[in-house]
Design a protein around this motif. Structure first.
Motif, PDB file in Angstrom:
ATOM      1  N   GLN A   4      -4.166  -8.607  -2.479  1.00  0.00           N
ATOM      2  CA  GLN A   4      -2.753  -8.635  -2.125  1.00  0.00           C
ATOM      3  C   GLN A   4      -2.453  -7.428  -1.250  1.00  0.00           C
ATOM      4  OE1 GLN A   4      -0.601 -11.124  -2.867  1.00  0.00           O
ATOM      5  NE2 GLN A   4      -2.344 -12.198  -3.760  1.00  0.00           N
ATOM      6  N   ILE A   5      -2.139  -7.677   0.020  1.00  0.00           N
ATOM      7  CA  ILE A   5      -2.048  -6.598   0.992  1.00  0.00           C
ATOM      8  C   ILE A   5      -1.034  -5.533   0.583  1.00  0.00           C
ATOM      9  CG2 ILE A   5      -0.399  -7.927   2.383  1.00  0.00           C
ATOM     10  CD1 ILE A   5      -3.019  -5.451   3.721  1.00  0.00           C
ATOM     11  N   GLY A   6       0.075  -5.931  -0.010  1.00  0.00           N
ATOM     12  CA  GLY A   6       1.098  -4.959  -0.380  1.00  0.00           C
ATOM     13  C   GLY A   6       0.677  -4.030  -1.502  1.00  0.00           C
ATOM     14  N   GLN A   7      -0.361  -4.433  -2.247  1.00  0.00           N
ATOM     15  CA  GLN A   7      -0.796  -3.638  -3.393  1.00  0.00           C
ATOM     16  C   GLN A   7      -1.996  -2.746  -3.085  1.00  0.00           C
ATOM     17  OE1 GLN A   7      -1.435  -6.442  -6.564  1.00  0.00           O
ATOM     18  NE2 GLN A   7       0.730  -6.911  -6.787  1.00  0.00           N
ATOM     19  N   ILE A   8      -2.615  -2.945  -1.930  1.00  0.00           N
ATOM     20  CA  ILE A   8      -3.826  -2.169  -1.606  1.00  0.00           C
ATOM     21  C   ILE A   8      -3.570  -0.663  -1.637  1.00  0.00           C
ATOM     22  CG2 ILE A   8      -5.527  -1.683   0.200  1.00  0.00           C
ATOM     23  CD1 ILE A   8      -5.265  -4.654   1.009  1.00  0.00           C
ATOM     24  N   PRO A   9      -2.455  -0.155  -1.081  1.00  0.00           N
ATOM     25  CA  PRO A   9      -2.268   1.302  -1.105  1.00  0.00           C
ATOM     26  C   PRO A   9      -1.909   1.874  -2.467  1.00  0.00           C
ATOM     27  CG  PRO A   9      -0.996   0.261   0.675  1.00  0.00           C
ATOM     28  CD  PRO A   9      -1.428  -0.818  -0.248  1.00  0.00           C
ATOM     29  N   ILE A  10      -1.539   1.026  -3.432  1.00  0.00           N
ATOM     30  CA  ILE A  10      -1.049   1.545  -4.718  1.00  0.00           C
ATOM     31  C   ILE A  10      -2.108   2.385  -5.439  1.00  0.00           C
ATOM     32  CG2 ILE A  10      -0.214   0.918  -7.020  1.00  0.00           C
ATOM     33  CD1 ILE A  10       1.249  -1.429  -5.758  1.00  0.00           C
ATOM     34  N   PRO A  11      -3.342   1.889  -5.654  1.00  0.00           N
ATOM     35  CA  PRO A  11      -4.330   2.743  -6.333  1.00  0.00           C
ATOM     36  C   PRO A  11      -4.666   3.999  -5.542  1.00  0.00           C
ATOM     37  CG  PRO A  11      -5.351   0.724  -5.534  1.00  0.00           C
ATOM     38  CD  PRO A  11      -3.890   0.541  -5.388  1.00  0.00           C
ATOM     39  N   VAL A  12      -4.580   3.927  -4.217  1.00  0.00           N
ATOM     40  CA  VAL A  12      -4.808   5.131  -3.402  1.00  0.00           C
ATOM     41  C   VAL A  12      -3.712   6.145  -3.666  1.00  0.00           C
ATOM     42  CG1 VAL A  12      -5.125   6.025  -1.066  1.00  0.00           C
ATOM     43  CG2 VAL A  12      -5.965   3.736  -1.640  1.00  0.00           C
ATOM     44  N   ALA A  13      -2.472   5.693  -3.676  1.00  0.00           N
ATOM     45  CA  ALA A  13      -1.340   6.583  -3.934  1.00  0.00           C
ATOM     46  C   ALA A  13      -1.436   7.221  -5.318  1.00  0.00           C
ATOM     47  CB  ALA A  13      -0.030   5.823  -3.793  1.00  0.00           C
ATOM     48  N   PHE A  41       4.247   0.654   3.687  1.00  0.00           N
ATOM     49  CA  PHE A  41       4.154   0.925   2.243  1.00  0.00           C
ATOM     50  C   PHE A  41       5.321   1.800   1.798  1.00  0.00           C
ATOM     51  CE2 PHE A  41       2.014   3.403  -1.307  1.00  0.00           C
ATOM     52  CZ  PHE A  41       2.097   2.368  -2.227  1.00  0.00           C
ATOM     53  N   ALA A  42       5.986   1.381   0.729  1.00  0.00           N
ATOM     54  CA  ALA A  42       7.213   2.060   0.302  1.00  0.00           C
ATOM     55  C   ALA A  42       6.975   3.510  -0.118  1.00  0.00           C
ATOM     56  CB  ALA A  42       7.852   1.279  -0.853  1.00  0.00           C
ATOM     57  N   LYS A  43       5.809   3.817  -0.660  1.00  0.00           N
ATOM     58  CA  LYS A  43       5.525   5.175  -1.121  1.00  0.00           C
ATOM     59  C   LYS A  43       4.470   5.848  -0.240  1.00  0.00           C
ATOM     60  CE  LYS A  43       6.752   4.328  -5.961  1.00  0.00           C
ATOM     61  NZ  LYS A  43       6.305   4.419  -7.377  1.00  0.00           N
ATOM     62  N   LYS A  44       4.628   5.704   1.052  1.00  0.00           N
ATOM     63  CA  LYS A  44       3.614   6.260   1.943  1.00  0.00           C
ATOM     64  C   LYS A  44       3.584   7.787   1.903  1.00  0.00           C
ATOM     65  CE  LYS A  44       6.450   6.051   6.175  1.00  0.00           C
ATOM     66  NZ  LYS A  44       6.500   5.490   7.544  1.00  0.00           N
ATOM     67  N   GLN A  45       4.609   8.402   1.316  1.00  0.00           N
ATOM     68  CA  GLN A  45       4.576   9.862   1.169  1.00  0.00           C
ATOM     69  C   GLN A  45       3.485  10.296   0.195  1.00  0.00           C
ATOM     70  OE1 GLN A  45       7.019   7.911   0.092  1.00  0.00           O
ATOM     71  NE2 GLN A  45       7.461   8.375  -2.064  1.00  0.00           N
ATOM     72  N   ASP A  46       2.962   9.360  -0.621  1.00  0.00           N
ATOM     73  CA  ASP A  46       1.881   9.676  -1.559  1.00  0.00           C
ATOM     74  C   ASP A  46       0.501   9.450  -0.940  1.00  0.00           C
ATOM     75  OD1 ASP A  46       3.736  10.296  -3.536  1.00  0.00           O
ATOM     76  OD2 ASP A  46       3.813   8.230  -4.273  1.00  0.00           O
TER      77      ASP A  46
END
Length: 296
Positions: free
Chosen positions: A223-232, A248-253
């Protein structure tokens, strides 16, 4: 002549591959879908599918009938377009692009829909080859791909360059990332991730990189929208086009690590020749061009 209703039910069943989901999509019951199939088989005089439990395969006769169904859909689509008023705020339009670019583009499409209540938009995140095929056969009106396409029935307009980015947690500290440090962190894999890794890492770590299959994969998500979540959350790194990070909504992380050799993909807007004559396609093409320009 084949019954149009039964034919559309069969064509949708082949698209979806599941009786229950076909029924839901068409606003029918599952027995109703089966009844349409049996009536169409009786009309043709041959079985159209071979069932094995809940799954099925299409018979040779079914493949021939499916081609008729797809052709009829395209004819009706063209007729609808011809009869519609050529209004940029009215009609149906379908767009295919990568998951990353879809995340970047979709909020802008929603703004457009607020301005044009009679405009129906369908956005599909799909692989490059699928987008090209679907634009050619009419399943998509517009497509955004990361490679120039030369085809006599397609128009291709260059949009922008998009960087392929190595994305790490904001807390990840390094003077200059090497493959061992990244491997210790772990790779957040996704459907395009391994190809991106081969592309970016072969360019920068040519002496030590042995291929994506040798990476230490920490997790996999499609799921493309969830890929950055574990990185953040500090659980690994990934590789994404810049649009997927900026959306990504939390790109500051997140942090983007610059490697010595940067990799860019050119984005191209595809359409069938002559489609730009329709006002809604011209207007949406302009919107996509503006959205892509913001990536530079």
């Amino acid at each position: 002549m084949l019954n149009a209703t039964w034919l559309e039910t069969f064509t949708t069943l082949c698209d979806v591959g599941h009786f229950t989901r076909t029924a839901e999509l068409l606003g029918m019951t599952q027995p109703g879908v089966s009844q349409h199939l049996r009536k169409l088989e009786a009309q043709v005089g041959q079985p159209l599918i071979s069932q094995d439990g809940k799954s099925f395969t299409v018979t040779p006769a079914g493949e021939a009938v499916l081609l008729v169904g797809l052709s009829r859909r395209e004819q009706e689509r063209r007729l609808t377009e011809t009869l519609q008023v050529d209004d940029p705020d009215t009609g149906d339009i379908s767009i295919g692009c990568s998951g990353s670019f879809a995340m970047w583009l979709y909020p802008r499409l929603l703004d457009r829909m607020h301005q044009a209540p009679n405009l129906i938009m369908r956005v599909t995140a799909a692989p490059h080859t699928s987008i090209v095929t679907d634009v050619l056969n009419g399943n998509l009106d517009l497509g955004v791909v990361a490679e120039q396409i030369h085809h006599p029935r397609l128009d291709a307009v260059k949009l922008a360059r998009e960087e392929l980015c190595l994305v790490v947690p904001r807390s990840f500290a390094t003077q200059g990332p090497d493959l061992c440090e990244l491997d210790d962190l772990g790779f957040v894999a996704h459907p395009d991730g391994y190809a991106y890794a081969d592309d970016l890492f072969s360019l920068n770590f040519s002496k030590v990189y042995k291929g994506a299959d040798r990476l230490n994969t920490r997790t996999y998500i499609n799921q493309i929208g969830q890929i950055p979540i574990p990185v953040a959350q500090g659980l690994g790194y990934t590789i994404l086009p810049k649009s997927g990070i900026d959306a990504f909504a939390k790109k500051q992380d997140l942090a983007i690590l610059q490697l010595p050799k940067r990799r860019f993909h050119d984005l191209w807007l595809l359409s069938r020749k002559g489609r730009s004559e329709f006002a809604r396609f011209e207007a949406l093409s302009a919107l996509i061009r503006r959205a892509a320009a913001e990536l530079d």
